[in-house]
Structure formats: structure tokens, C-alpha cells
Design a protein around this motif. Structure first.
Motif, PDB file in Angstrom:
ATOM      1  N   GLY B  16      46.762  54.879  55.237  1.00  0.00           N
ATOM      2  CA  GLY B  16      45.604  54.546  56.068  1.00  0.00           C
ATOM      3  C   GLY B  16      44.300  54.432  55.287  1.00  0.00           C
ATOM      4  O   GLY B  16      43.326  53.864  55.793  1.00  0.00           O
ATOM      5  N   GLU B  17      44.266  54.954  54.078  1.00  0.00           N
ATOM      6  CA  GLU B  17      43.051  54.864  53.262  1.00  0.00           C
ATOM      7  C   GLU B  17      42.936  53.484  52.627  1.00  0.00           C
ATOM      8  O   GLU B  17      43.905  52.727  52.523  1.00  0.00           O
ATOM      9  N   ASN B  18      41.697  53.185  52.190  1.00  0.00           N
ATOM     10  CA  ASN B  18      41.433  51.936  51.478  1.00  0.00           C
ATOM     11  C   ASN B  18      41.318  52.216  49.988  1.00  0.00           C
ATOM     12  O   ASN B  18      41.015  53.349  49.578  1.00  0.00           O
ATOM     13  N   LEU B  19      41.558  51.196  49.162  1.00  0.00           N
ATOM     14  CA  LEU B  19      41.441  51.376  47.721  1.00  0.00           C
ATOM     15  C   LEU B  19      41.083  50.060  47.054  1.00  0.00           C
ATOM     16  O   LEU B  19      41.322  48.982  47.609  1.00  0.00           O
ATOM     17  N   THR B  20      40.515  50.183  45.856  1.00  0.00           N
ATOM     18  CA  THR B  20      40.175  49.002  45.065  1.00  0.00           C
ATOM     19  C   THR B  20      40.605  49.217  43.626  1.00  0.00           C
ATOM     20  O   THR B  20      40.392  50.291  43.057  1.00  0.00           O
ATOM     21  N   VAL B  21      41.209  48.200  43.065  1.00  0.00           N
ATOM     22  CA  VAL B  21      41.631  48.188  41.659  1.00  0.00           C
ATOM     23  C   VAL B  21      40.817  47.120  40.942  1.00  0.00           C
ATOM     24  O   VAL B  21      40.575  46.047  41.500  1.00  0.00           O
ATOM     25  N   TYR B  22      40.417  47.417  39.705  1.00  0.00           N
ATOM     26  CA  TYR B  22      39.521  46.524  38.976  1.00  0.00           C
ATOM     27  C   TYR B  22      40.168  46.031  37.685  1.00  0.00           C
ATOM     28  O   TYR B  22      40.925  46.746  37.025  1.00  0.00           O
ATOM     29  N   CYS B  23      39.787  44.812  37.315  1.00  0.00           N
ATOM     30  CA  CYS B  23      40.268  44.192  36.085  1.00  0.00           C
ATOM     31  C   CYS B  23      39.057  43.518  35.437  1.00  0.00           C
ATOM     32  O   CYS B  23      38.413  42.672  36.062  1.00  0.00           O
ATOM     33  N   ASN B  24      38.721  43.937  34.211  1.00  0.00           N
ATOM     34  CA  ASN B  24      37.504  43.447  33.555  1.00  0.00           C
ATOM     35  C   ASN B  24      37.782  42.990  32.146  1.00  0.00           C
ATOM     36  O   ASN B  24      38.648  43.540  31.455  1.00  0.00           O
ATOM     37  N   SER B  25      37.031  41.994  31.716  1.00  0.00           N
ATOM     38  CA  SER B  25      37.195  41.470  30.357  1.00  0.00           C
ATOM     39  C   SER B  25      35.837  41.210  29.730  1.00  0.00           C
ATOM     40  O   SER B  25      34.850  40.992  30.431  1.00  0.00           O
ATOM     41  N   SER B  26      35.817  41.201  28.410  1.00  0.00           N
ATOM     42  CA  SER B  26      34.599  40.851  27.685  1.00  0.00           C
ATOM     43  C   SER B  26      34.465  39.337  27.544  1.00  0.00           C
ATOM     44  O   SER B  26      33.409  38.835  27.158  1.00  0.00           O
ATOM     45  N   SER B  27      35.529  38.611  27.853  1.00  0.00           N
ATOM     46  CA  SER B  27      35.542  37.155  27.716  1.00  0.00           C
ATOM     47  C   SER B  27      35.841  36.507  29.065  1.00  0.00           C
ATOM     48  O   SER B  27      36.335  37.158  29.982  1.00  0.00           O
ATOM     49  N   VAL B  28      35.557  35.227  29.152  1.00  0.00           N
ATOM     50  CA  VAL B  28      35.764  34.495  30.401  1.00  0.00           C
ATOM     51  C   VAL B  28      37.243  34.158  30.555  1.00  0.00           C
ATOM     52  O   VAL B  28      37.889  33.661  29.625  1.00  0.00           O
ATOM     53  N   PHE B  29      37.756  34.402  31.750  1.00  0.00           N
ATOM     54  CA  PHE B  29      39.126  34.011  32.062  1.00  0.00           C
ATOM     55  C   PHE B  29      39.166  32.542  32.487  1.00  0.00           C
ATOM     56  O   PHE B  29      38.289  32.087  33.205  1.00  0.00           O
ATOM     57  N   SER B  30      40.216  31.833  32.077  1.00  0.00           N
ATOM     58  CA  SER B  30      40.447  30.505  32.653  1.00  0.00           C
ATOM     59  C   SER B  30      41.176  30.649  33.995  1.00  0.00           C
ATOM     60  O   SER B  30      40.999  29.817  34.887  1.00  0.00           O
ATOM     61  N   SER B  31      41.995  31.677  34.117  1.00  0.00           N
ATOM     62  CA  SER B  31      42.625  32.019  35.391  1.00  0.00           C
ATOM     63  C   SER B  31      43.131  33.448  35.302  1.00  0.00           C
ATOM     64  O   SER B  31      43.202  34.019  34.208  1.00  0.00           O
ATOM     65  N   LEU B  32      43.463  34.011  36.435  1.00  0.00           N
ATOM     66  CA  LEU B  32      43.917  35.402  36.459  1.00  0.00           C
ATOM     67  C   LEU B  32      44.930  35.572  37.578  1.00  0.00           C
ATOM     68  O   LEU B  32      44.765  35.004  38.663  1.00  0.00           O
ATOM     69  N   GLN B  33      45.981  36.327  37.284  1.00  0.00           N
ATOM     70  CA  GLN B  33      46.989  36.629  38.303  1.00  0.00           C
ATOM     71  C   GLN B  33      47.027  38.137  38.571  1.00  0.00           C
ATOM     72  O   GLN B  33      46.725  38.944  37.698  1.00  0.00           O
ATOM     73  N   TRP B  34      47.421  38.470  39.788  1.00  0.00           N
ATOM     74  CA  TRP B  34      47.757  39.845  40.144  1.00  0.00           C
ATOM     75  C   TRP B  34      49.244  39.894  40.482  1.00  0.00           C
ATOM     76  O   TRP B  34      49.756  39.023  41.184  1.00  0.00           O
ATOM     77  N   TYR B  35      49.907  40.927  39.932  1.00  0.00           N
ATOM     78  CA  TYR B  35      51.327  41.151  40.173  1.00  0.00           C
ATOM     79  C   TYR B  35      51.525  42.561  40.722  1.00  0.00           C
ATOM     80  O   TYR B  35      50.728  43.459  40.462  1.00  0.00           O
ATOM     81  N   ARG B  36      52.638  42.734  41.434  1.00  0.00           N
ATOM     82  CA  ARG B  36      53.064  44.064  41.880  1.00  0.00           C
ATOM     83  C   ARG B  36      54.484  44.291  41.377  1.00  0.00           C
ATOM     84  O   ARG B  36      55.338  43.400  41.526  1.00  0.00           O
TER      85      ARG B  36
END
Lengths: 113, 110
Positions: B16-36
Motif C-alpha cells: 500500500g505504500e508508495n516508492l520511487t527509484v532513481y537512475c542518474n548519469s553524468s552524461s546524456v542518455f540517448s534512451s533508457l529502459q527500465w527492467y524488472r
């Protein structure tokens, strides 16, 4: 069909054995990948094949030998492995070699004794 | 050298709780995927983000791509035990380099 299949699911081998892992996809993807994943770690890229040619070898020891017989199949031949090579070996494919939207197989759990 | 940081590494919450996961880079991404990824299985693609500022929703999951394309977040609303797993971000850069984040291991307790 977005399925990548891998066989076997589990493999136990001795350090003197020779074995092979197999991967198959029928999505028409032209890039295929081998990854190694240790427990509680992200996947580590080993090899990339693009249009059936080896494009990337991430300095993997020669006891791991990849092979791409055709656009749907990818093999990983194993010989003289070490216990530290025990891991989950994942195969993946994508439309092109741009690491874009990879589809992973279920993996082969390898134990080297 | 591009560095891709994912946080938090571990997250244990109640149903029932909410959560946030973060992904950060020092460079620009051309694209990004999330997997489980579930134990003993391969990662499953959840979403791809390409455009800065993009927001995508997948049921209770909301994915955001930063305006500068250097960061992304995954927000889960009203987490359920079935959300338990390893969440991985994977970013591509213009030089065809691709990196996985270290992963966030989420446990949702009933």
C-alpha cells in the motif's frame, strides 16, 4: 512472439568438462547478447553479435567461446571453467545492435564444481 | 567514462505504500529502459523512454525521463507483494555504450 529461450535451465559441470549453452529467438532480431550475472548484481555484458558477426567481446576469458550459427541461434561454449564462473548466464536479443529494448531469456544457472 | 547510478540499492516497504527509484548519469542518455527481474529469471522490459520530460504509465508504475535526459525515475503507487523484485535501469549513450544500473531490490511485505 517476444520469447527468448535458453537451454539448459540448470547446468553443473566440473572444471575439466566441455559444455554448451544455447539460446534461440524467432523475433527476427539481428543483435544477440550474452550476459553474466552474479548474485545480487546487475547483468555484465560478455559478447554482442550483430548480423551473426561478433561485434563486442568485453575482454572475456577464452574459456568462454561464443558462436552464432544463424540469425536465430546463439551458443556459448564452455571449457575449463573455474568455480568463480558460477553464475546466471543470460541471453538477450534486440532489433539492432543499439542496446535498445533488449528481450532476455530466463537464463542458465551454471555451477562449476 | 559514463557513470550510471541507481538508488536506493534496497527498499523494504509495506503493502500500500508508495516508492520511487532513481537512475542518474553524468552524461546524456540517448534512451533508457527500465527492467524488472524476479529471482532465477531474466529481466523483463517494462518501458523505454527517449524524449526529455517524457512520462509513461504502466498501471501503478509511472516512469519519468528528466528534461536534460540525464536522469529517470520509477514511481510505484500502492505497492503490492507482486511488485517484489529487482528493478534495473539501463541507459544508452550516443557512442553506443550501454550501462546497467546496480539495481534496486524491492521487497513489499503483505
Amino acid at each position: 512472439d517476444t520469447e527468448v529461450t535458453q537451454t539448459p535451465k540448470h547446468l553443473v559441470m566440473g572444471m575439466t568438462n566441455k559444455k554448451s549453452l544455447k539460446c534461440e529467438q524467432h523475433m527476427g532480431h539481428r543483435a544477440m547478447y550474452w550476459y553474466k550475472q552474479k548474485a545480487k548484481k546487475p547483468p555484465e555484458l560478455m559478447f554482442v553479435y550483430s548480423y551473426e558477426k561478433l561485434s563486442i567481446n568485453e575482454s572475456v576469458p577464452s574459456r568462454f567461446s561464443p558462436e552464432c550459427p544463424n540469425s536465430s541461434l546463439l551458443n556459448l561454449h564452455l571449457h575449463a571453467l573455474q568455480p568463480e564462473d558460477s553464475a546466471l548466464y543470460l541471453c538477450a536479443s534486440s532489433q539492432e545492435w543499439q542496446f535498445y529494448e533488449q528481450y532476455f531469456g530466463p537464463g542458465t544457472r551454471l555451477t562449476v564444481t | 567514462t559514463q557513470l550510471l547510478e541507481q538508488s536506493p540499492q534496497f527498499l523494504s516497504i509495506q503493502e500500500g505504500e508508495n516508492l520511487t527509484v532513481y537512475c542518474n548519469s553524468s552524461s546524456v542518455f540517448s534512451s533508457l529502459q527500465w527492467y524488472r527481474q524476479e529471482p532465477g529469471e531474466g529481466p523483463v522490459l517494462l518501458v523505454t523512454v527517449v524524449t526529455g520530460g517524457e512520462v509513461k504509465k504502466l498501471k501503478r508504475l509511472t516512469f519519468q525521463f528528466g528534461d536534460a535526459r540525464k536522469d529517470s525515475s520509477l514511481h510505484i503507487t500502492a505497492a503490492q507483494p507482486g511488485d517484489t523484485g529487482l528493478y534495473l535501469c539501463a541507459g544508452q549513450y550516443n557512442n553506443n555504450d550501454m550501462r546497467f544500473g546496480a539495481g534496486t531490490r524491492l521487497t513489499v511485505k503483505p
